[in-house]
Design a protein around this motif. Structure first.
Motif, PDB file in Angstrom:
ATOM      1  N   HIS A 137       0.852  -1.201   0.000  1.00 39.08           N
ATOM      2  CA  HIS A 137       0.000   0.000   0.000  1.00 39.08           C
ATOM      3  C   HIS A 137       0.883   1.244   0.000  1.00 39.08           C
ATOM      4  CE1 HIS A 137       0.453  -1.357   4.261  1.00 39.08           C
ATOM      5  NE2 HIS A 137       0.777  -0.089   4.451  1.00 39.08           N
ATOM      6  N   SER A 138       0.264   2.381  -0.219  1.00 34.82           N
ATOM      7  CA  SER A 138       1.019   3.628  -0.353  1.00 34.82           C
ATOM      8  C   SER A 138       1.364   4.206   1.015  1.00 34.82           C
ATOM      9  CB  SER A 138       0.230   4.648  -1.171  1.00 34.82           C
ATOM     10  OG  SER A 138      -0.958   5.024  -0.504  1.00 34.82           O
ATOM     11  N   HIS A 139       2.431   4.992   1.038  1.00 31.98           N
ATOM     12  CA  HIS A 139       2.894   5.651   2.249  1.00 31.98           C
ATOM     13  C   HIS A 139       3.224   7.105   1.953  1.00 31.98           C
ATOM     14  CE1 HIS A 139       3.983   1.347   2.853  1.00 31.98           C
ATOM     15  NE2 HIS A 139       3.539   1.582   4.066  1.00 31.98           N
ATOM     16  N   ILE A 140       3.072   7.930   2.972  1.00 31.81           N
ATOM     17  CA  ILE A 140       3.607   9.284   2.918  1.00 31.81           C
ATOM     18  C   ILE A 140       4.960   9.216   3.619  1.00 31.81           C
ATOM     19  CG2 ILE A 140       2.351  10.000   5.008  1.00 31.81           C
ATOM     20  CD1 ILE A 140       2.202  12.824   3.727  1.00 31.81           C
ATOM     21  N   ILE A 141       5.997   9.724   2.941  1.00 32.79           N
ATOM     22  CA  ILE A 141       7.387   9.441   3.321  1.00 32.79           C
ATOM     23  C   ILE A 141       8.121  10.756   3.579  1.00 32.79           C
ATOM     24  CG2 ILE A 141       9.529   8.332   2.565  1.00 32.79           C
ATOM     25  CD1 ILE A 141       7.587   6.850   0.447  1.00 32.79           C
ATOM     26  N   PHE A 142       8.946  10.756   4.628  1.00 35.63           N
ATOM     27  CA  PHE A 142       9.735  11.928   5.007  1.00 35.63           C
ATOM     28  C   PHE A 142      11.160  11.493   5.319  1.00 35.63           C
ATOM     29  CE2 PHE A 142       5.347  12.567   6.205  1.00 35.63           C
ATOM     30  CZ  PHE A 142       5.054  13.849   5.769  1.00 35.63           C
ATOM     31  N   GLY A 143      12.110  12.430   5.151  1.00 38.05           N
ATOM     32  CA  GLY A 143      13.469  12.162   5.588  1.00 38.05           C
ATOM     33  C   GLY A 143      14.502  12.201   4.490  1.00 38.05           C
ATOM     34  N   GLY A 144      15.529  11.348   4.610  1.00 39.11           N
ATOM     35  CA  GLY A 144      16.662  11.354   3.701  1.00 39.11           C
ATOM     36  C   GLY A 144      16.292  11.010   2.273  1.00 39.11           C
ATOM     37  N   ASP A 145      16.895  11.707   1.309  1.00 41.69           N
ATOM     38  CA  ASP A 145      16.484  11.562  -0.089  1.00 41.69           C
ATOM     39  C   ASP A 145      16.973  10.278  -0.739  1.00 41.69           C
ATOM     40  OD1 ASP A 145      19.162  12.147  -0.415  1.00 41.69           O
ATOM     41  OD2 ASP A 145      18.857  13.953  -1.620  1.00 41.69           O
ATOM     42  N   ASN A 146      17.765   9.471  -0.047  1.00 42.52           N
ATOM     43  CA  ASN A 146      18.177   8.171  -0.593  1.00 42.52           C
ATOM     44  C   ASN A 146      17.186   7.059  -0.256  1.00 42.52           C
ATOM     45  OD1 ASN A 146      20.406   8.714  -2.114  1.00 42.52           O
ATOM     46  ND2 ASN A 146      21.908   7.979  -0.637  1.00 42.52           N
ATOM     47  N   PHE A 147      16.024   7.416   0.223  1.00 42.55           N
ATOM     48  CA  PHE A 147      15.002   6.413   0.535  1.00 42.55           C
ATOM     49  C   PHE A 147      14.605   5.665  -0.741  1.00 42.55           C
ATOM     50  CE2 PHE A 147      10.629   5.017   1.363  1.00 42.55           C
ATOM     51  CZ  PHE A 147      10.806   4.359   2.573  1.00 42.55           C
ATOM     52  N   SER A 148      14.464   4.342  -0.610  1.00 43.87           N
ATOM     53  CA  SER A 148      14.147   3.497  -1.761  1.00 43.87           C
ATOM     54  C   SER A 148      13.618   2.159  -1.255  1.00 43.87           C
ATOM     55  CB  SER A 148      15.404   3.266  -2.611  1.00 43.87           C
ATOM     56  OG  SER A 148      16.278   2.355  -1.954  1.00 43.87           O
ATOM     57  N   PRO A 149      13.172   1.257  -2.148  1.00 43.88           N
ATOM     58  CA  PRO A 149      12.719  -0.069  -1.708  1.00 43.88           C
ATOM     59  C   PRO A 149      13.797  -0.907  -1.035  1.00 43.88           C
ATOM     60  CG  PRO A 149      11.848   0.414  -3.888  1.00 43.88           C
ATOM     61  CD  PRO A 149      12.846   1.487  -3.582  1.00 43.88           C
ATOM     62  N   THR A 150      15.058  -0.526  -1.191  1.00 44.46           N
ATOM     63  CA  THR A 150      16.139  -1.284  -0.552  1.00 44.46           C
ATOM     64  C   THR A 150      16.948  -0.421   0.426  1.00 44.46           C
ATOM     65  OG1 THR A 150      17.625  -0.778  -2.396  1.00 44.46           O
ATOM     66  CG2 THR A 150      16.377  -2.851  -2.524  1.00 44.46           C
ATOM     67  N   ALA A 151      16.399   0.702   0.836  1.00 44.97           N
ATOM     68  CA  ALA A 151      17.143   1.639   1.676  1.00 44.97           C
ATOM     69  C   ALA A 151      17.472   1.034   3.033  1.00 44.97           C
ATOM     70  CB  ALA A 151      16.352   2.925   1.856  1.00 44.97           C
ATOM     71  N   GLY A 152      18.670   1.291   3.494  1.00 47.71           N
ATOM     72  CA  GLY A 152      19.115   0.923   4.822  1.00 47.71           C
ATOM     73  C   GLY A 152      19.901   2.064   5.421  1.00 47.71           C
ATOM     74  N   TYR A 153      20.535   1.807   6.538  1.00 46.36           N
ATOM     75  CA  TYR A 153      21.259   2.853   7.255  1.00 46.36           C
ATOM     76  C   TYR A 153      22.331   3.506   6.392  1.00 46.36           C
ATOM     77  CZ  TYR A 153      24.327   5.070  10.690  1.00 46.36           C
ATOM     78  OH  TYR A 153      25.098   5.967  11.368  1.00 46.36           O
ATOM     79  N   ASP A 154      23.143   2.704   5.730  1.00 47.61           N
ATOM     80  CA  ASP A 154      24.228   3.270   4.930  1.00 47.61           C
ATOM     81  C   ASP A 154      23.704   4.157   3.808  1.00 47.61           C
ATOM     82  OD1 ASP A 154      26.097   1.974   6.494  1.00 47.61           O
ATOM     83  OD2 ASP A 154      26.300   0.257   5.137  1.00 47.61           O
ATOM     84  N   ASP A 155      22.588   3.742   3.197  1.00 49.61           N
ATOM     85  CA  ASP A 155      21.992   4.555   2.128  1.00 49.61           C
ATOM     86  C   ASP A 155      21.513   5.893   2.672  1.00 49.61           C
ATOM     87  OD1 ASP A 155      22.011   2.397   0.003  1.00 49.61           O
ATOM     88  OD2 ASP A 155      20.733   1.437   1.499  1.00 49.61           O
TER      89      ASP A 155
END
Length: 503
Positions: A53-71
């Protein structure tokens, strides 16, 4: 407990009063003014896939389906106000289903606030910064019922069943009806379900604020990111404060999300509100968090930014952005989601998620299809979900503390006898604790506490204009065995009187 004669300004008097109250701890509000985007992305639940389902997302611009701490740490920018905070914050979006069956997203008001509470439950325990790689989830997307009494009883009356982790998690959701002109505000986490449209239309002229409290107790042995991102954390026994359970001895900042949705834009329109996970009850509201902090920087903020006003300006650790700078940060949309219109209007919720009202748990719907083919959904006047009725006209103030506020219970903890009370017009009909709000209140609220204003000042914080009114009020202090005595006390009330920007 009289106010010192050396206190000469209203702001100083407010700080002195708050500092004198046991149980009121430091916090700051991380203003994430604009979303990165609206998308079916959830690297904690649907890693590497299109989310259910859809989300409203905030924060670091490297957010992605595989985002983790290092990203996230490598993000060039963030949609949150402190440049040092590259964390990712996301929750389901809120949608409106029209009588013709079409869905459109409800407008978001001002992004989101992520509160960082520095509460130790009175234990004196050190609060530890989120470690590298830390992630967690609060709430259950499939939940469609509530098992506790309504409204919440005073915390001192909670039974063993109400102190279980499952019950505390149910109480960690809030749906705050906003009506600034009414002169009344509801406590945070007061209502644990989404009111139906008729209630929202009649009572919530300024929309609905969705609230979510995350666990603040960590089992370090379980790691920073176990599968499911829930088993390593637990709630303290008062949800937002209190004592950590056995095995979860590390105290973390208490994370709390607030997101306002403009339900008032749909007054008079036929239909229903529903979360993007197909939940019209609100019981399945949830949120996700991946820490994106440099750990020593966050620890320095936790250790040194202990002011009680909640403003980021009070913490020199942070480098602050302007609202235009935050608004310019946007998500790089994955190729297989670029053609998806999560905002609508469309004939289904994003991802073709079905509406499930319960009370039985919803079934998982992880289709993960790219650019879905929208099939028209039939619409009938929705049957009312199984939710109780809690009127905003006579709120029951049953929480000992909530974001940016303090209560009579805090004064009691500071040494005033349990029979003491600050009276308000709403308090006469209830034996529960009565709150004096210092979070946003309506313009020119009714003077109901019986005190007289002895001084005022205004200040601007995060684009909002506030007035601080210092009142002198009577309280009764019981001194055993000699009886009761009347004392004068200075009381600070922060009132939201306007905005310095065009929100």
């Amino acid at each position: 407990m009289a106010t010192s004669s050396k206190v000469t300004s209203p702001m100083a008097a407010a700080a002195l009063l708050l500092a004198s109250l046991s149980g009121v701890n430091a916090f700051w509000r991380m203003d994430c003014h604009s979303p990165l985007g609206l998308a079916r992305i959830d690297p904690l639940v649907d890693y590497g896939k299109i989310a259910a389902h859809s989300h409203i997302i905030f924060g670091g611009d490297n957010f992605s389906p595989t985002a983790g701490y290092d990203d996230l740490i490598a993000s060039e920018s963030t949609s949150c106000r402190a440049k040092e905070d590259k964390s990712a914050y996301w929750t389901p979006s809120l949608h409106f289903q029209h009588s013709d069956g079409t869905f459109e997203v409800v407008g978001n008001q001002g992004g989101m606030l992520a509160y960082y509470f520095l509460r130790d439950g009175g234990t004196g325990q050190q609060i530890k910064a989120f470690p590298a790689g830390f992630q967690m989830i609060a709430g259950d997307t499939n939940k469609r019922n509530f098992t506790g009494p309504v409204p919440d009883p005073p915390e001192s009356d909670w039974t063993a069943d109400e102190l279980t982790q499952a019950s505390l998690a149910e109480k960690a959701l809030g749906f705050n009806c906003l009506n600034y002109a009414s002169g009344k505000t509801e406590p945070s986490l007061f209502r644990h379900f989404l009111p139906d449209k008729s209630f929202l239309d009649a009572n919530c002229a300024d929309g609905i604020r969705l609230e979510l409290s995350f666990p603040a107790c960590w089992n370090e042995a379980a790691g920073v990111a176990p599968k499911g991102s829930k088993s390593h954390v637990a709630y303290p026994n008062l949800v937002q404060d209190g004592v950590c359970p056995e095995g979860f001895s590390t105290r973390l900042p208490g994370l709390f999300y607030e997101t306002i949705w403009r339900t008032q834009d749909f007054v008079g329109k036929d239909g229903q509100f529903v979360l993007s996970n197909g939940d019209p009850t609100g019981y399945g509201y949830h949120g996700d968090f991946i820490a994106g902090w440099d750990v020593p920087t966050l620890q320095k903020a936790v250790d040194t930014c202990t002011n009680l006003d909640g403003t980021l300006e009070s913490c020199p650790v942070f480098t602050l952005q302007t609202q235009p700078e935050m608004a310019a940060v946007k998500l790089s949309m994955p190729a297989d989601l670029k053609n998806e219109n999560c905002a609508g209007p469309e004939s289904t919720l994003p991802g073709n998620v079905p509406i499930q009202s319960g009370p039985q748990p919803a079934t998982d719907n992880h289709g993960g299809v790219a650019a879905p083919t929208y099939a028209p959904s039939s619409y009938a006047a929705p049957s009312k979900p199984v939710v109780p009725t809690v009127s905003p006209k006579k709120p029951v103030y049953s929480k000992p503390s909530y974001p940016g506020s303090f209560s009579i219970q805090d004064i009691q903890n500071a040494g005033v006898a349990s029979t003491s009370r600050i009276a308000t017009s709403e308090a006469s009909s209830t034996s529960a604790a009565v709150y004096v709000a210092v979070t946003p209140a309506p313009s020119a609220p009714a003077e109901t506490d019986g005190g007289s204003i002895i001084g005022t000042t205004t200040y601007t914080s995060d684009g909002a204009v506030w007035e601080v009114a210092i009142k002198e009020i009577d309280i009764t202090v019981t001194a055993e065995p000699t009886g009761a005595a009347r004392r004068r006390r200075h009381l600070a009330q922060h009132r939201h009187i306007g905005d310095s920007h065009g929100l």
